[in-house]
Write a protein that holds these residues in place. Structure first.
Motif, short mmCIF file in Angstrom:
data_model
loop_
_atom_site.label_atom_id
_atom_site.label_comp_id
_atom_site.label_asym_id
_atom_site.label_seq_id
_atom_site.Cartn_x
_atom_site.Cartn_y
_atom_site.Cartn_z
N CYS A 37 53.96 29.90 -13.23
CA CYS A 37 53.69 30.46 -11.90
C CYS A 37 52.78 31.70 -11.93
CB CYS A 37 55.01 30.85 -11.23
SG CYS A 37 56.28 29.58 -11.29
N CYS A 40 49.22 32.48 -10.35
CA CYS A 40 49.07 32.71 -8.91
C CYS A 40 50.00 33.78 -8.35
CB CYS A 40 49.31 31.41 -8.15
SG CYS A 40 48.18 30.08 -8.59
N HIS A 41 51.16 33.99 -8.99
CA HIS A 41 52.19 34.87 -8.44
C HIS A 41 52.58 35.97 -9.42
CE1 HIS A 41 52.98 32.00 -5.18
NE2 HIS A 41 52.94 31.05 -6.09
N GLY A 51 48.37 33.62 -4.94
CA GLY A 51 49.57 33.32 -4.17
C GLY A 51 50.25 34.61 -3.78
N TYR A 70 48.93 32.66 4.59
CA TYR A 70 49.67 31.43 4.33
C TYR A 70 49.07 30.26 5.09
CZ TYR A 70 53.59 34.18 2.46
OH TYR A 70 54.37 35.00 1.72
N PRO A 96 57.10 21.01 -3.70
CA PRO A 96 56.62 21.87 -2.62
C PRO A 96 56.11 21.10 -1.41
CG PRO A 96 55.84 22.68 -4.72
CD PRO A 96 56.48 21.35 -4.99
N THR A 103 51.82 22.47 3.00
CA THR A 103 51.70 23.73 2.27
C THR A 103 50.41 23.72 1.45
OG1 THR A 103 52.76 25.25 0.73
CG2 THR A 103 53.05 22.93 0.27
N MET A 105 50.21 25.32 -1.36
CA MET A 105 50.57 25.55 -2.75
C MET A 105 50.18 24.33 -3.58
SD MET A 105 53.98 27.05 -4.30
CE MET A 105 54.59 26.67 -5.91
#
Length: 127
Positions: A37, A40-41, A51, A70, A96, A103, A105
């Motif tokens: 992850c 992006c995060h 993200g 978003y 997701p 989304t 994502m």
């Protein structure tokens, strides 16, 4: 049966019982899985990247990080009351696009429930 063989048998049976009963979450495993992850995060600060940041995500309404753009699907999900609790995170991490169709994502999801539980435990341990 010798003492040594009994100890080995007991250890193997204990391990099998733990595995079958869904052993406690493994934070170190969650941390390793979370590395997927990190492109992006971020988890350790309130800074958006590709993200939104995930610091404090558990208990937060979906689509609510200030300053992050978003998808409409995510903001609509949050407006409809979606809060990132264990169940919602589990469903989202599994798929997701199934949990929130539309989304943005671009993550395919995790297949293993143990990975999902461990990542959620890691997120909880890093508020």
């Amino acid at each position: 049966m010798s003492q040594t063989n009994l100890k080995v048998l007991f250890a193997v049976l204990s391990w099998l019982l733990m595995a079958a009963s869904g052993s406690a979450e493994d934070l170190q495993h969650g941390k390793r899985v979370f590395q997927l992850c990190t492109q992006c995060h971020v988890l350790d600060r309130e800074t958006n990247g590709f993200g939104p940041y995930l610091k404090g995500v558990v208990g937060r309404p979906a689509g609510s990080v200030p300053g992050y753009r978003y998808s409409k699907a995510m903001t609509d999900a949050g407006a409809a009351g979606l809060v990132w609790n264990d169940e919602a995170l589990s469903e989202f991490l599994y798929s997701p696009k199934k949990k929130i169709p539309g989304t943005s994502m671009s993550f395919w999801g995790l297949w293993s429930q143990s990975e999902i539980k461990d990542v959620i435990a890691y997120l909880r341990a890093n508020p």
